[in-house]
Design an enzyme around this catalytic site. Structure first.
Site, PDB file in Angstrom:
ATOM      1  N   GLN A 125       0.830  -1.209   0.000  1.00 21.45           N
ATOM      2  CA  GLN A 125       0.000   0.000   0.000  1.00 21.45           C
ATOM      3  C   GLN A 125       0.862   1.256   0.000  1.00 21.45           C
ATOM      4  O   GLN A 125       1.619   1.489   0.940  1.00 21.45           O
ATOM      5  CB  GLN A 125      -0.905  -0.013   1.244  1.00 21.45           C
ATOM      6  CG  GLN A 125      -1.810   1.191   1.386  1.00 21.45           C
ATOM      7  CD  GLN A 125      -2.621   1.137   2.676  1.00 21.45           C
ATOM      8  OE1 GLN A 125      -2.278   0.408   3.595  1.00 21.45           O
ATOM      9  NE2 GLN A 125      -3.690   1.886   2.743  1.00 21.45           N
ATOM     10  N   GLU A 243     -10.087  -1.423   5.233  1.00 19.93           N
ATOM     11  CA  GLU A 243      -8.879  -1.697   6.010  1.00 19.93           C
ATOM     12  C   GLU A 243      -9.165  -1.607   7.500  1.00 19.93           C
ATOM     13  O   GLU A 243      -8.754  -2.483   8.282  1.00 19.93           O
ATOM     14  CB  GLU A 243      -7.781  -0.698   5.632  1.00 19.93           C
ATOM     15  CG  GLU A 243      -6.508  -0.877   6.445  1.00 19.93           C
ATOM     16  CD  GLU A 243      -5.462   0.211   6.177  1.00 19.93           C
ATOM     17  OE1 GLU A 243      -4.325   0.056   6.648  1.00 19.93           O
ATOM     18  OE2 GLU A 243      -5.800   1.207   5.510  1.00 19.93           O
ATOM     19  N   SER A 377      -4.485   6.977  12.635  1.00 21.01           N
ATOM     20  CA  SER A 377      -4.189   7.035  14.067  1.00 21.01           C
ATOM     21  C   SER A 377      -5.456   7.191  14.901  1.00 21.01           C
ATOM     22  O   SER A 377      -6.531   7.528  14.400  1.00 21.01           O
ATOM     23  CB  SER A 377      -3.250   8.211  14.354  1.00 21.01           C
ATOM     24  OG  SER A 377      -3.927   9.433  14.140  1.00 21.01           O
ATOM     25  N   GLU A 379      -6.211   9.481  16.908  1.00 21.57           N
ATOM     26  CA  GLU A 379      -6.719  10.851  16.857  1.00 21.57           C
ATOM     27  C   GLU A 379      -7.606  11.063  15.624  1.00 21.57           C
ATOM     28  O   GLU A 379      -8.658  11.720  15.701  1.00 21.57           O
ATOM     29  CB  GLU A 379      -5.546  11.836  16.843  1.00 21.57           C
ATOM     30  CG  GLU A 379      -4.746  11.897  18.149  1.00 21.57           C
ATOM     31  CD  GLU A 379      -3.809  10.719  18.334  1.00 21.57           C
ATOM     32  OE1 GLU A 379      -3.274  10.565  19.446  1.00 21.57           O
ATOM     33  OE2 GLU A 379      -3.608   9.951  17.368  1.00 21.57           O
TER      34      GLU A 379
END
Length: 392
Positions: A125, A243, A377, A379
């Site tokens: 990827q 994903e 992430s 966040e």
């Protein structure tokens, strides 16, 4: 979690168990424990799945999918994890495959999908860049049109298992006009093309998982463009949803937690087994509660996908909580190893100095630190949840 299966579902479970007993045999399981065997084992395993028609259960049947119900998918994943068989490598079957059958043209589907199903190609990827991680839209790898080719220059980083890959699905900048997201295209790159350099990155667990990939005047045929030029951001978001759903890893977390319980029953501290320690037991219970809640959420997502819907914002919740649980389980296992989970010096084995699972626990703990970063992430996932679930 107990589920009342129908007779047909129980028969399917028996079929899965029989298949796993034959396919994930002692020889393949033993090979999987050998250093450097990952790709060979994965290819052999995925080809066995494909020969059964089970390589891509959530793909549409017309593209080679198994046509399973959400319950069948749930049954298979739990039975697979229970015997220690690996999940499929996600990049082909769970990520680029759905993008190709959703947005690719007929020629691309005919060329790539059968090879993905049979593990004939190994994909990586190409998303993150040295200056574009969480802010992926700021990527700078450029693809300039030159007749029937794009000429690509730039760099990708944290590219998982690129050292094995012969194909990459890649986000490239084809326009600098308008919003950053509007000038991105999704293209498939042959990793044997001249001008590609793969540089290894060794992570804190001591393993070579990651790489930096450099593109210098790499020529890629225009026919490898997926969908429309400058519409790659739309395709990228679709892929990321698949994903993140896959990263949740519910079935494997259930097996890993069961292993921790087994180890805790054998590990004695202060005259009693760790499984009897009230604080340790409470930590296990907390994880089990979170894992059960996550499992219900995953089942709802699977049910929605079976009706033709793609994974939605729930994928961010799955990824967020799933990776937190994975880290918590690895931390429990490392705590059980105690001093024997530290770095082994002078080439001595764990069998020589203590617990035979100490080194595995340490490496697993170290590797799990990345789980709340890759695939978006924590966040980023919290921002997505705040915006699209809570309306903030």
């Amino acid at each position: 979690m107990d589920i009342n299966f129908s007779e047909a579902e129980l028969a399917f479970r028996d079929e899965v168990r029989a298949f796993l007993k034959d396919a994930w045999n002692e020889e393949l399981a033993s090979q999987a424990k050998q250093p450097g065997s990952y790709k060979d084992v994965q290819v052999a395993w995925e080809r066995k799945l494909n020969s059964k028609g089970w390589a891509a259960p959530l793909w549409p049947v017309e593209h080679g999918g198994a046509g399973w119900t959400p319950t069948q998918s749930y049954i298979f994943e739990n039975e697979r994890a229970a015997v220690g068989a690996p999940d499929v490598s996600p990049f082909g079957l769970k990520m680029v495959g759905p993008v190709i059958y959703s947005f690719g043209n007929d020629a691309q589907k005919e060329r790539f999908l059968p090879r993905i199903l049979n593990a004939d190609d190994w994909w990586c990827q190409g998303y993150s860049e040295p200056g574009a991680g969480s802010d992926l839209a700021s990527l700078k790898t450029k693809a300039e049109r030159d007749g029937d080719h794009y000429v690509i220059n730039g760099a990708k980083i944290w590219t998982t298992l690129a050292q094995h890959a012969n194909w990459m699905f890649c986000l490239v900048r084809t326009s600098s006009e308008g919003k950053p997201q509007q000038g991105i295209s999704f293209i498939l790159i042959d990793m044997t093309s001249p001008g590609i350099t793969v540089r290894p990155i060794v992570t804190i667990d001591g393993e070579h998982h990651l790489n930096e990939v450099i593109f210098e005047e790499v020529r890629v045929p225009v026919e490898n463009l997926i969908g429309e030029e400058n519409k790659g951001w739309t395709y990228a978001k679709s892929l990321l949803a698949h994903e993140r759903t896959a990263i949740a890893g519910v079935a494997d977390s259930k097996r890993n937690l069961a292993e921790v319980k087994k180890l805790a029953a054998a590990e004695v501290n202060g005259g009693r087994a760790m499984i009897e320690d009230p604080i340790f037991r409470q930590r296990i219970c907390d994880i089990e509660i979170d894992l059960m809640a996550l499992e219900f959420t995953e089942l709802r997502v699977l049910a929605s996908m079976s009706k033709g819907n793609g994974p939605g914002v729930e994928s961010s919740l799955l990824k967020l909580k799933g990776t937190e649980i994975q880290q918590s389980i690895q931390e429990l296992k490392l705590d059980l190893a105690g001093y024997f989970g530290t770095v082994v010096q002078d080439g001595a084995s764990n069998e020589q100095v203590g617990h035979d699972f100490g080194d595995v626990a340490r490496r697993g703990f170290m590797m799990s630190r990345a789980a709340t970063i890759y695939g978006g992430s924590d966040e980023v996932q919290k921002n997505i949840t705040a915006k699209f679930v809570l309306g903030l």
